[in-house]
Write a protein that holds these residues in place. Structure first.
Motif, PDB file in Angstrom:
ATOM      1  N   PHE A   1     -48.727   3.509 -52.306  1.00 41.50           N
ATOM      2  CA  PHE A   1     -48.298   2.275 -52.945  1.00 41.50           C
ATOM      3  C   PHE A   1     -47.120   2.501 -53.892  1.00 41.50           C
ATOM      4  N   GLY A   2     -47.204   3.568 -54.685  1.00 42.65           N
ATOM      5  CA  GLY A   2     -46.116   3.843 -55.619  1.00 42.65           C
ATOM      6  C   GLY A   2     -44.822   4.148 -54.897  1.00 42.65           C
ATOM      7  N   GLU A   3     -44.926   4.887 -53.798  1.00 46.21           N
ATOM      8  CA  GLU A   3     -43.737   5.242 -53.025  1.00 46.21           C
ATOM      9  C   GLU A   3     -43.112   3.993 -52.406  1.00 46.21           C
ATOM     10  N   LEU A   4     -43.931   3.092 -51.897  1.00 44.29           N
ATOM     11  CA  LEU A   4     -43.423   1.841 -51.322  1.00 44.29           C
ATOM     12  C   LEU A   4     -42.725   1.003 -52.382  1.00 44.29           C
ATOM     13  N   ALA A   5     -43.351   0.875 -53.554  1.00 41.88           N
ATOM     14  CA  ALA A   5     -42.749   0.084 -54.622  1.00 41.88           C
ATOM     15  C   ALA A   5     -41.431   0.696 -55.079  1.00 41.88           C
ATOM     16  N   ALA A   6     -41.390   2.023 -55.191  1.00 44.96           N
ATOM     17  CA  ALA A   6     -40.165   2.692 -55.632  1.00 44.96           C
ATOM     18  C   ALA A   6     -39.037   2.510 -54.638  1.00 44.96           C
ATOM     19  N   ALA A   7     -39.377   2.320 -53.356  1.00 46.00           N
ATOM     20  CA  ALA A   7     -38.362   2.127 -52.318  1.00 46.00           C
ATOM     21  C   ALA A   7     -37.954   0.667 -52.166  1.00 46.00           C
ATOM     22  N   GLY A   8     -38.455  -0.186 -53.041  1.00 46.33           N
ATOM     23  CA  GLY A   8     -38.025  -1.577 -53.036  1.00 46.33           C
ATOM     24  C   GLY A   8     -38.873  -2.518 -52.218  1.00 46.33           C
ATOM     25  N   ALA A   9     -39.999  -2.041 -51.689  1.00 42.90           N
ATOM     26  CA  ALA A   9     -40.882  -2.934 -50.934  1.00 42.90           C
ATOM     27  C   ALA A   9     -41.534  -3.926 -51.876  1.00 42.90           C
ATOM     28  N   ARG A  10     -41.639  -5.163 -51.424  1.00 42.94           N
ATOM     29  CA  ARG A  10     -42.395  -6.145 -52.194  1.00 42.94           C
ATOM     30  C   ARG A  10     -43.878  -5.839 -52.002  1.00 42.94           C
ATOM     31  N   VAL A  11     -44.622  -5.699 -53.103  1.00 39.01           N
ATOM     32  CA  VAL A  11     -46.031  -5.344 -53.048  1.00 39.01           C
ATOM     33  C   VAL A  11     -46.875  -6.581 -53.347  1.00 39.01           C
ATOM     34  N   VAL A  12     -47.812  -6.883 -52.447  1.00 42.62           N
ATOM     35  CA  VAL A  12     -48.774  -7.960 -52.647  1.00 42.62           C
ATOM     36  C   VAL A  12     -50.156  -7.339 -52.537  1.00 42.62           C
TER      37      VAL A  12
END
Length: 565
Positions: free
Chosen positions: A433-444
């Motif tokens: 999750f942290g890696e996705l958020a750091a790469a600019g993914a919108r997190v829901v």
């Protein structure tokens, strides 16, 4: 405009600020009219204004669950419910008790057993035969990717040692080929013609039972991730939602995610679009819409059906030939995803293994190549394992990462039934999750209830700590996979509001937005991370109406809001 309601003497997390602020909040006609210091709101507050003394509590935007199954969960709560069992013996005892209390029920059906109760995650039929030998018993497991049946159920379905495993599923077997008791994935469909259908009234009461529990957890909107076209006499869940909305029984805001039947082909799209239109013509879009399609790309890692790039290992750590199950050929998946996208509908993918994630992203890329960019707001749920090269593709394709944060910790099912059978280093790539958020993914954020508790507070705790409340196990994966409290709070509020196309009206607390909010008993931004799970929802408001108040509405079900299932 004069305020009808004043929330005073507390903290407010608007979602637009770095953290909570000491402020009051006023509401009129179901919407927020102001957030600010008491002296700034004096012009709107009158003697007739209803005052809600927060007494230092925290107001947050209402939680919105991006992946949940409320009607199915409610039905299961009203049937043979095994979610309270702590081990195999308790599960069997609950079955026996239910059977004794329902002597005239032709089938014992229910759900909620945990795979880690049984060796290899696969219970046997003889355990059920010992307590219910004379009636079929069919019990879905907690993750809903498998079931447990007794001998009478296999007999009723005509399943023998000669029955082949169907495409997309398998039966656990005894040495001579006789079904052992556990059924995985598509093999569950072998019982469809003999299991009793779910009647409309049970489905309706299931919705109301679930809604009561979810309101007590501060949930004001959700995306129901499994609303199928009914078969075999089962109640139509879409009808249940439409009727509940018309009757005024539906309080939450619902996005009904229509199920893509992997056996029905492209012909089902016309019916899905027509069902979307029927809802649009009959319901307030702020209360109910059906503009989403759920696609199950793969299975789950515990039964080795999650689609992986790397092969699963056997019990000795040796490579097998199994990479899990993909429910669609690549070309087929890309074809119908492109068609759904062209029809103006959102895609909601179950993508748990890294190969399933790749397939789903490839399908979205094909849709974009064919249709151009749009505002459908597609999302991939679960994301247990994601290849590093696929991480940046979420932001590139505008695909949201729909996380079930509660699962991102060490627990028995993960540690005994999953990690030992994956390639070395898989733990560091788990729930990135942290890696996705750091790469600019919108997190829901969502829960997948009844697979696990719907309680957002429990999931928030795990997202921040990567450990379960009260556990002394090490955190799952590196520090970089943790989310900040603000990140996961925003995912559970305006992140999911965005996914549900409700962000214009909900998701943050600001003037003009609907007064959908939850009140927590204390300011969670001001406590140690390991204490986050102790927060309790005391009130839930939707459109300026108090739909849950812990001081007056507490029931026996409230205890379930604090339990990790």
């Amino acid at each position: 405009m004069h305020a009808e309601i004043l929330f005073e003497n507390g903290w407010v997390y608007t979602g637009n600020d770095a953290g909570p602020v000491r402020a009051d909040l006023t509401v009129a006609a179901g919407r927020i009219i102001a957030v600010g210091r008491p002296e700034d709101l004096n012009g709107t507050v009158t003697p007739e204004t209803r005052r809600v003394d927060l007494d230092g509590q925290l107001v947050v935007p209402g939680f919105q669950d991006a992946h949940i199954h409320p009607i199915f969960a409610g039905i299961e709560m009203l049937q043979c419910d095994l979610t309270e069992a702590a081990n195999a013996q308790e599960a069997v005892a609950l079955v026996a008790r239910y059977a004794a209390g329902n002597p005239d029920t032709p089938w014992i059906v229910g759900a909620g057993w945990s795979m880690d109760f049984f060796p290899g995650g696969t219970p046997t039929r003889d355990l059920l035969d010992a307590v219910v030998p004379d009636r079929p018993v069919y019990l879905v497991n907690r993750d809903h990717h498998g079931a447990w049946a007794n001998t009478a159920a296999f007999t009723a379905a005509g399943i023998t040692r000669e029955t082949p495993d169907p495409a997309g599923g398998r039966l656990e077997r005894e040495p001579d080929g006789t079904p052992a008791g556990t059924i995985h994935e598509g093999a569950m469909d072998l019982f469809n013609d003999v299991k009793p259908a779910v009647p409309y009234e049970l489905a309706y009461q299931g919705l109301l039972a679930s809604q009561q529990l979810l309101l007590s957890q501060g949930i004001t909107a959700w995306q129901d991730a499994w609303v199928p076209i009914p078969e075999g006499g089962h109640a139509d869940h879409l009808d249940v939602y439409v009727d509940a909305a018309k009757a005024g029984d539906l309080k939450v805001r619902v996005t009904a995610c229509q199920w893509w039947d992997r056996t029905a082909g492209m012909s089902q799209l016309d019916q899905i679009v027509k069902r979307r239109q029927r809802v649009a013509e009959s319901s307030d879009p702020l209360l109910l819409n059906a503009n989403t399609v759920k696609v199950m790309v793969d299975g789950v890692a515990e039964n080795f059906t999650a689609a992986m790039h790397h092969v699963y290992l056997d019990h000795h750590g040796h490579h097998t030939e199994n990479r899990g199950i993909e429910f669609f050929e690549t070309g087929e998946l890309q074809e119908f995803v492109t068609a759904i996208d062209a029809a103006g509908m959102q895609l909601h993918f179950h993508a748990l293994g890294d190969r399933a994630v790749t397939d789903a992203l490839d399908a979205l890329q094909a849709a974009r190549d064919a249709n151009g960019s749009n505002d459908q707001r597609h999302h991939l749920a679960h994301l247990q394992v994601v290849r590093s090269e696929d991480i940046p593709r979420f932001a590139e394709l505008g695909a949201a990462a729909n996380v079930q944060a509660l699962w991102a910790c060490h627990e028995e099912q993960l540690d005994t039934l999953t990690l030992p059978f994956l390639e070395p280093g898989a733990e560091d790539r788990h729930y990135p999750f942290g890696e996705l958020a750091a790469a600019g993914a919108r997190v829901v954020a969502g829960s997948d209830w009844p697979v696990s508790t719907a309680d957002p507070i429990a999931a928030i705790h795990v997202a921040v700590n990567r450990t379960a409340p009260g556990e002394d196990l090490p955190a799952l994966g590196p520090e970089s996979q943790k989310l900040s409290l603000k990140q996961i709070m925003d995912a559970y509020t305006h992140g999911t509001a965005w996914i549900n196309h409700l962000d214009t009206d909900t998701g943050t607390l600001e003037p003009g937005k609907l007064a959908d909010l939850a009140v927590l008993d204390h300011n969670i931004f001001d406590v140690p991370a390991e204490e986050l799970h102790r927060a309790v929802v005391t009130q839930t408001w939707i459109g300026g109406e108090c739909v849950y108040n812990r001081s007056t509405d507490a029931t026996d079900q409230d205890r379930k809001t604090r339990v990790l299932q």
